[in-house]
Design an enzyme around this catalytic site. Structure first.
Site, PDB file in Angstrom:
ATOM      1  N   ASP A  71      -3.414   0.326  42.236  1.00  6.41           N
ATOM      2  CA  ASP A  71      -3.185   0.830  40.874  1.00  6.41           C
ATOM      3  C   ASP A  71      -4.504   0.792  40.105  1.00  6.41           C
ATOM      4  OD1 ASP A  71      -1.833   1.789  38.576  1.00  6.41           O
ATOM      5  OD2 ASP A  71      -1.642  -0.241  37.788  1.00  6.41           O
ATOM      6  N   SER A  72      -4.537   1.486  38.978  1.00  2.00           N
ATOM      7  CA  SER A  72      -5.723   1.442  38.127  1.00  2.00           C
ATOM      8  C   SER A  72      -5.927   0.040  37.544  1.00  2.00           C
ATOM      9  CB  SER A  72      -5.563   2.435  36.977  1.00  2.00           C
ATOM     10  OG  SER A  72      -4.452   2.072  36.194  1.00  2.00           O
ATOM     11  N   CYS A 117       1.013   3.779  41.130  1.00  2.00           N
ATOM     12  CA  CYS A 117       0.446   4.346  39.910  1.00  2.00           C
ATOM     13  C   CYS A 117       0.957   5.779  39.769  1.00  2.00           C
ATOM     14  CB  CYS A 117      -1.078   4.333  40.031  1.00  2.00           C
ATOM     15  SG  CYS A 117      -1.930   5.150  38.677  1.00  2.00           S
ATOM     16  N   GLU A 151      -3.518  -3.792  29.342  1.00  2.00           N
ATOM     17  CA  GLU A 151      -4.808  -4.192  29.941  1.00  2.00           C
ATOM     18  C   GLU A 151      -5.559  -5.175  29.032  1.00  2.00           C
ATOM     19  OE1 GLU A 151      -6.453  -3.351  33.014  1.00  2.00           O
ATOM     20  OE2 GLU A 151      -4.439  -2.731  33.550  1.00  2.00           O
ATOM     21  N   CYS A 209       5.231   5.002  34.235  1.00  2.00           N
ATOM     22  CA  CYS A 209       3.903   4.379  34.342  1.00  2.00           C
ATOM     23  C   CYS A 209       4.166   2.936  34.737  1.00  2.00           C
ATOM     24  CB  CYS A 209       3.161   4.443  33.009  1.00  2.00           C
ATOM     25  SG  CYS A 209       1.616   3.476  33.040  1.00  2.00           S
ATOM     26  N   HIS A 221       2.570   0.328  34.365  1.00  2.00           N
ATOM     27  CA  HIS A 221       2.234  -0.696  33.371  1.00  2.00           C
ATOM     28  C   HIS A 221       3.408  -0.976  32.418  1.00  2.00           C
ATOM     29  CE1 HIS A 221      -1.951  -0.102  34.560  1.00  2.00           C
ATOM     30  NE2 HIS A 221      -2.349  -1.007  33.702  1.00  2.00           N
TER      31      HIS A 221
HETATM   32  N1  DGL Z   1      -0.225   2.300  35.906  1.00  2.00           N
HETATM   33  C1  DGL Z   1      -0.647   3.628  36.058  1.00  2.00           C
HETATM   34  C2  DGL Z   1       0.474   4.610  36.013  1.00  2.00           C
HETATM   35  O1  DGL Z   1       1.534   4.313  36.538  1.00  2.00           O
HETATM   36  C3  DGL Z   1      -1.903   4.058  35.371  1.00  2.00           C
HETATM   37  C4  DGL Z   1      -2.102   3.701  33.969  1.00  2.00           C
HETATM   38  C5  DGL Z   1      -3.499   4.058  33.501  1.00  2.00           C
HETATM   39  O2  DGL Z   1      -4.457   3.569  34.112  1.00  2.00           O
HETATM   40  O3  DGL Z   1      -3.625   4.829  32.544  1.00  2.00           O
HETATM   41  O4  DGL Z   1       0.343   5.706  35.512  1.00  2.00           O
END
Ligand code: DGL
Length: 281
Positions: A19-20, A82, A166, A200, A202
């Site tokens: 993931d990012s 992600c 984050e 997402c 996150h």
């Molecule tokens: N967690 C990621 C997603 O599901 C990326 C979030 C990001 O880095 O903007 O989209």
């Protein structure tokens, strides 16, 4: 020359999860709950998060770097935990890169398994999707869900939600402000929405705030359990991939940021001590 025993044995390695940043941990947590027997290797590209506001070209470039790094560690199977990478990079990686890079290895995403589940949950056919600007602009959820007659997707980008996570602000007042605002905007667009996908990885880290402001009766779909069940099913149907997944129950964590920044918060999210190592993609 005679073939040694080691040469004959099947190469095995952890399942790679990427993931990012911190969000992929919400997927990893559920995958490990459902499939605790395997080894895992997680990479969070925290140094370059968020991806969701970056161009498609950069998301593809960064994601491919991570996939190559996981392949170099021996992974035969990589999960893009992600949505942004799944929506903007997965198809190109599967169709253009894998055939020359590693035709026998696999990269899977999180959008497809989520889409397959949504039909079981909605009654009105109006489905909300919260995602990063990149995921919403890609219209991946619209394209995949609206093939079913009567289904309509209402996408809403939440550019502030990932930075809140984050920057460890997910339980602060700022999170209340942005979560409430985005939920109200989505529901104002279509009051018939009865199901909302957290598109997402996150966003489950904001789940308390999301439940606080979501109108009663609207179902909120978190992807972790769905992706985990889908992976279990995939491994059962693909023994040629499964036999390359090592079974030791371990998990190694890598971050492109400072591990002293990553490890304490990651430990809270996965509910076990995390000692991450820095990696350069
Ligand atoms: N967690 C990621 C997603 O599901 C990326 C979030 C990001 O880095 O903007 O989209």
């Amino acid at each position: 020359m005679s073939t040694t025993k080691a040469e004959k044995s099947i190469e095995q390695a952890p399942i790679g999860v990427f993931d990012s940043g911190f969000g992929g941990l919400t997927i990893l947590r559920d995958i490990r709950r459902v499939l605790p027997q395997y080894d895992y290797l997680f990479i969070g590209d925290n140094a370059r998060a968020p991806y969701g506001t970056r161009s498609r070209e950069l998301v593809y470039e960064f994601t491919l770097q991570a996939v190559k790094k996981l392949f170099a560690q021996g992974c035969h199977l990589v999960i893009l935990a992600c949505n942004t990478a799944s929506a903007e990079a997965l198809r190109t990686i599967q169709q253009q890169d894998l055939p020359t890079l590693a035709p026998e290895r696999r990269v899977l995403g999180v959008v497809r398994p989520t889409v397959e589940k949504v039909g079981e949950l909605t009654r009105t056919g109006h489905i909300g999707v919260f995602g990063t600007p990149g995921t919403i602009a890609s219209r991946s959820y619209n394209i995949e869900i609206e093939v079913t007659p009567g289904f309509k997707v209402h996408g809403h980008a939440c550019p502030m939600w990932v930075p809140l996570v984050e920057n460890r602000e997910s339980s602060g007042d700022g999170a209340d402000y942005f979560v409430k605002k985005d939920i109200n905007q989505l529901m104002a667009e279509c009051p018939d929405i009865d199901t909302v996908i957290l598109g997402c990885t996150h966003y489950p880290l904001l789940i308390e705030k999301i439940h606080k402001y979501m109108p009663e009766g609207v179902k909120v779909i978190e992807q972790g359990p769905i992706v985990a069940e889908s992976l279990a099913d995939y491994l059962q149907r693909h023994p040629e991939i499964e036999r390359h997944c090592s079974r030791g129950g371990s998990c190694r964590y890598y971050t492109t940021e400072d591990p002293d920044h990553f490890s304490p918060l990651a430990s809270v999210f996965v509910n076990e001590p995390v000692n991450a190592t820095r990696i350069i993609l």
